[in-house]
Design an enzyme around this catalytic site. Sequence first.
Site, short mmCIF file in Angstrom:
data_model
loop_
_atom_site.label_atom_id
_atom_site.label_comp_id
_atom_site.label_asym_id
_atom_site.label_seq_id
_atom_site.Cartn_x
_atom_site.Cartn_y
_atom_site.Cartn_z
N HIS A 12 68.18 32.07 10.59
CA HIS A 12 69.20 33.12 10.63
C HIS A 12 70.52 32.61 10.07
O HIS A 12 71.23 33.33 9.36
CB HIS A 12 69.45 33.58 12.07
N ARG B 76 60.13 33.27 17.80
CA ARG B 76 58.94 33.26 18.66
C ARG B 76 58.29 31.88 18.75
O ARG B 76 57.38 31.70 19.55
CB ARG B 76 57.93 34.28 18.17
#
Length: 293
Positions: free
Chosen positions: A43, A193
């Site tokens: 990110h 995740r």
Amino acid sequence: MLQITRPRTIKTIVELRDIVRDWRRAGDLVALTPTMGGLHEGHLSLVRAARRRARRVIATIFVNPTQFSAGEDYETYPRDDVRDAELLAGAGCDLIYAPSVDEMYPEGFATTVSVASTTNGLCAAHRSGHFDGVTTVVCKLLNQANPDYAIFGEKDWQQLVTIRRMVRELDMPIRIASSPTVREADGLAMSSRNRYLSGAERPIAAKLNKALFASADHIAHGLPLDRVIAACSKALLSAGFDEIEYLEARDAHTLEPIDNYAIAGESRLFIAARIGKTRLIDNVAIERTGLTE
Ligand code: PAF
């Protein structure tokens, strides 16, 4: 000592529009990096890519309920606003937009943005309604923030291609840029995740990218697609994966499936596989440098 100030966090569309309007009046370009939080280096690379393009960078943090299928991890998806804000500050983000579910989907909300074609198969076949949820929320975020650029990661290639198509076909005046997949030292594609992986599963998970790169290389060197795919799936299952949801070569831009011996143009190899309760996805280019058509 370098002082890093945390970016301001706002929660409403009105605040977002006011701030962006002031930036635009000052002549600043604006770039948006939509995220669901649970941030990692992948990110942050999007935020840095945004920073290279625009003077003002907004990161959105919104765990979008409509893109989770029944039985998926919406409730348990990692949420850590304080840590996320610190990471975003270090990456050069100016503003965090973290709307509530009610702000995004007020009572009675009834609109869905749906892109056909690029959502045939791959993740769409295994995550019912997922891409409609993604395109609807991204359309809303883009309309709310009105940025010059929006940046998306190449790990979610099907999402990237689908958003590009939506923006083009809905005549949205926004440039969609992509940023390469960021990998751990052993090559595992970074994902919020990955933290679901147990200690025993983690080294097995790292075999996914290695098998994928090796398979793409075999295909690039002319081995038949079906044989390479069968061998790769078998190897991953023997290594400890519980399920290969899909392993397919597709055109990089249209996502049309590719015939066994007809690799042409830009193509990529896509995989989704499950290990325990974790679903991993990845994709790589099939680089055919030096081969004649
Ligand atoms: O890639 C993601 O994190 C999400 O799908 C996105 C683009 C932020 C939309 O919720």
